[in-house]
Design a protein around this motif. Structure first.
Motif, PDB file in Angstrom:
ATOM      1  N   LEU A 221       4.838  -0.510   6.097  1.00  0.00           N
ATOM      2  CA  LEU A 221       4.387  -1.493   5.125  1.00  0.00           C
ATOM      3  C   LEU A 221       3.797  -0.814   3.890  1.00  0.00           C
ATOM      4  O   LEU A 221       3.208   0.272   3.983  1.00  0.00           O
ATOM      5  N   GLU A 222       3.938  -1.459   2.743  1.00  0.00           N
ATOM      6  CA  GLU A 222       3.486  -0.873   1.470  1.00  0.00           C
ATOM      7  C   GLU A 222       1.971  -0.684   1.424  1.00  0.00           C
ATOM      8  O   GLU A 222       1.480   0.183   0.703  1.00  0.00           O
ATOM      9  N   THR A 223       1.231  -1.492   2.169  1.00  0.00           N
ATOM     10  CA  THR A 223      -0.229  -1.407   2.123  1.00  0.00           C
ATOM     11  C   THR A 223      -0.809  -0.652   3.323  1.00  0.00           C
ATOM     12  O   THR A 223      -2.004  -0.749   3.594  1.00  0.00           O
ATOM     13  N   TYR A 224       0.035   0.101   4.021  1.00  0.00           N
ATOM     14  CA  TYR A 224      -0.461   0.920   5.131  1.00  0.00           C
ATOM     15  C   TYR A 224      -1.443   1.968   4.603  1.00  0.00           C
ATOM     16  O   TYR A 224      -1.128   2.727   3.688  1.00  0.00           O
ATOM     17  N   GLY A 225      -2.630   1.989   5.179  1.00  0.00           N
ATOM     18  CA  GLY A 225      -3.607   3.024   4.839  1.00  0.00           C
ATOM     19  C   GLY A 225      -4.387   2.815   3.567  1.00  0.00           C
ATOM     20  O   GLY A 225      -5.106   3.716   3.136  1.00  0.00           O
ATOM     21  N   VAL A 226      -4.292   1.640   2.926  1.00  0.00           N
ATOM     22  CA  VAL A 226      -4.993   1.455   1.654  1.00  0.00           C
ATOM     23  C   VAL A 226      -6.474   1.169   1.872  1.00  0.00           C
ATOM     24  O   VAL A 226      -6.863   0.522   2.841  1.00  0.00           O
ATOM     25  N   ASP A 227      -7.302   1.690   0.977  1.00  0.00           N
ATOM     26  CA  ASP A 227      -8.717   1.350   0.888  1.00  0.00           C
ATOM     27  C   ASP A 227      -8.895   0.806  -0.527  1.00  0.00           C
ATOM     28  O   ASP A 227      -9.084   1.567  -1.472  1.00  0.00           O
ATOM     29  N   PRO A 228      -8.780  -0.507  -0.741  1.00  0.00           N
ATOM     30  CA  PRO A 228      -8.658  -1.067  -2.094  1.00  0.00           C
ATOM     31  C   PRO A 228      -9.932  -0.969  -2.924  1.00  0.00           C
ATOM     32  O   PRO A 228     -11.029  -1.243  -2.445  1.00  0.00           O
TER      33      PRO A 228
ATOM     34  N   PHE B 266      -0.433   7.241  -4.721  1.00  0.00           N
ATOM     35  CA  PHE B 266      -1.340   6.311  -5.397  1.00  0.00           C
ATOM     36  C   PHE B 266      -0.621   4.983  -5.631  1.00  0.00           C
ATOM     37  O   PHE B 266       0.534   4.966  -6.057  1.00  0.00           O
ATOM     38  N   VAL B 267      -1.294   3.866  -5.328  1.00  0.00           N
ATOM     39  CA  VAL B 267      -0.670   2.560  -5.509  1.00  0.00           C
ATOM     40  C   VAL B 267      -1.583   1.633  -6.302  1.00  0.00           C
ATOM     41  O   VAL B 267      -2.800   1.767  -6.273  1.00  0.00           O
ATOM     42  N   VAL B 268      -0.954   0.698  -7.018  1.00  0.00           N
ATOM     43  CA  VAL B 268      -1.660  -0.368  -7.716  1.00  0.00           C
ATOM     44  C   VAL B 268      -1.120  -1.689  -7.179  1.00  0.00           C
ATOM     45  O   VAL B 268       0.085  -1.913  -7.145  1.00  0.00           O
ATOM     46  N   LEU B 269      -2.035  -2.561  -6.745  1.00  0.00           N
ATOM     47  CA  LEU B 269      -1.668  -3.850  -6.183  1.00  0.00           C
ATOM     48  C   LEU B 269      -2.206  -4.969  -7.067  1.00  0.00           C
ATOM     49  O   LEU B 269      -3.365  -4.924  -7.495  1.00  0.00           O
ATOM     50  N   GLN B 270      -1.365  -5.934  -7.341  1.00  0.00           N
ATOM     51  CA  GLN B 270      -1.781  -7.125  -8.073  1.00  0.00           C
ATOM     52  C   GLN B 270      -1.267  -8.338  -7.312  1.00  0.00           C
ATOM     53  O   GLN B 270      -0.067  -8.481  -7.111  1.00  0.00           O
TER      54      GLN B 270
ATOM     55  N   LEU C 142      -1.037  -6.048   4.192  1.00  0.00           N
ATOM     56  CA  LEU C 142      -0.240  -7.210   3.803  1.00  0.00           C
ATOM     57  C   LEU C 142       1.195  -7.062   4.306  1.00  0.00           C
ATOM     58  O   LEU C 142       1.741  -5.959   4.332  1.00  0.00           O
ATOM     59  N   CYS C 143       1.807  -8.186   4.682  1.00  0.00           N
ATOM     60  CA  CYS C 143       3.179  -8.125   5.183  1.00  0.00           C
ATOM     61  C   CYS C 143       3.829  -9.502   5.142  1.00  0.00           C
ATOM     62  O   CYS C 143       3.156 -10.527   4.990  1.00  0.00           O
ATOM     63  N   LYS C 144       5.145  -9.509   5.301  1.00  0.00           N
ATOM     64  CA  LYS C 144       5.895 -10.760   5.369  1.00  0.00           C
ATOM     65  C   LYS C 144       5.567 -11.481   6.675  1.00  0.00           C
ATOM     66  O   LYS C 144       5.091 -10.868   7.630  1.00  0.00           O
TER      67      LYS C 144
END
Length: 326
Positions: free
Chosen positions: A135-142, A162-166, A60-62
């Motif tokens: 980017l904050e979502t670099y490398g995420v496997d949600p 570790f990240v939490v996305l909403q 995700l990005c601007k």
């Protein structure tokens, strides 16, 4: 729910459905600094994965960042803008995101025409990697979950923590050295962390099923060991319970990030040949914002590469899937 195959177990014992099994490749552990990877072919494989993440709504990005990333992809794949080859609206023929506007398409074309002239595919890919890693979502496997209030959320593990996305926002971020324990019981997943000034926090989330919760826990244990530890000899068997003799136990098997990067820096060989061409995005990856994408995209030229890094395998919905693990 997607699963990585474990090399210590027979493939047949990890299959829960009947053949035939569909297979594909993806990156398991994203490098903290992909532009620092020594070999171009390794950077290229990470570029392919991130391009797919962008298309599936994981990265995700601007809008401004999205336009720049897409322009780098254009430059890497078709080279400099040529009025004779690239008619008005040429950027609309490429599918960079789950959905986008004509205004964004025009901005992508403007950047490609004016700002990236002369960049080689390797340079464009490296610039893309440098932009994506910020980017904050670099490398995420949600992993889809719900918080204690019942609100949907995605839990993910990145090279940095570790990240939490909403929605489209990152609501929690814990560095790996702050995470003290990962625990689960049935569908309940707990993250224990120690932050500054001895501040201890516990985050609790609920997975859709006990199986999904156990899978989430194992992914967390693997990622923490890979990114946090200095040597693979430091890896220990981890229990899902406060009592070691209760609950599930799991041990990460493989090299850790520092060892991989050190070994990569010592590579001495002729650079492997890379055959660049268009990529057909897979439709099996879940999106953070849009869920699984069911619509197909126009088929372009197939991509052929010589894979020169450690291979892994992933099971997608009971299907066997080989994966690239950096």
């Amino acid at each position: 729910m997607q699963h990585w195959l474990e090399f210590t177990k027979s493939i047949s014992k990890q299959m829960k459905s009947q053949p035939p099994f569909t297979m594909c490749l993806r990156v398991k552990f994203y490098p903290p600094d992909p532009a620092a990877l020594k070999e171009e072919i390794t950077r290229y494989l990470v570029f392919l994965q991130l391009k797919r993440d962008l298309y599936h709504g994981r990265l995700l990005c601007k809008t401004s960042d999205a336009a720049m990333l897409a322009a780098y992809i254009l430059q890497a794949e078709i080279g400099d803008y040529d009025p004779g080859k690239h008619p008005e609206g040429y950027s609309s023929k490429f599918q960079f995101f789950p959905k986008h506007s004509e205004k964004l398409e025009r901005r992508i074309a403007d950047i490609h025409k004016t700002e990236l002239i002369g960049q080689t595919p390797e340079t464009s890919e490296r610039n893309f990697l440098q932009k994506a890693q910020m980017l904050e979502t670099y490398g995420v496997d949600p992993h889809p979950c719900k918080d204690v209030s019942g609100n949907p959320a995605f839990l993910a593990f990145t090279p940095f923590g570790f990240v939490v996305l909403q929605g489209n926002r990152r609501v929690h971020f814990l560095k790996w050295n702050e995470v003290s324990k990962l625990k689960f019981e049935a569908k309940t997943f707990h993250i224990y962390a120690n932050q500054k000034e001895d501040r201890k926090i516990i985050l609790t989330y609920f997975a859709p099923t006990p199986e999904a919760c156990k899978h989430l826990w194992k992914c967390g244990v693997e990622n923490q060991a890979f990114y946090k530890l200095e040597k693979s000899s430091q890896v220990r068997t981890v229990s899902s319970s406060n009592l070691f003799f209760k609950g599930s136990r799991f041990r990460y098997s493989g090299r850790v990030a520092k060892e991989v990067m050190e070994q990569s820096a010592r590579i001495k060989r002729e650079p492997p040949e890379i055959h660049r061409s268009g990529l057909v995005p897979s439709r099996s990856c879940p999106s953070i914002t849009h869920g699984p994408r069911l619509s197909s995209v126009p088929r372009t030229r197939r991509r052929a590469v010589h894979i020169s890094i450690m291979e892994g395998k992933k099971i997608v919905g009971g299907r066997e899937t080989p994966c690239v693990a950096l």
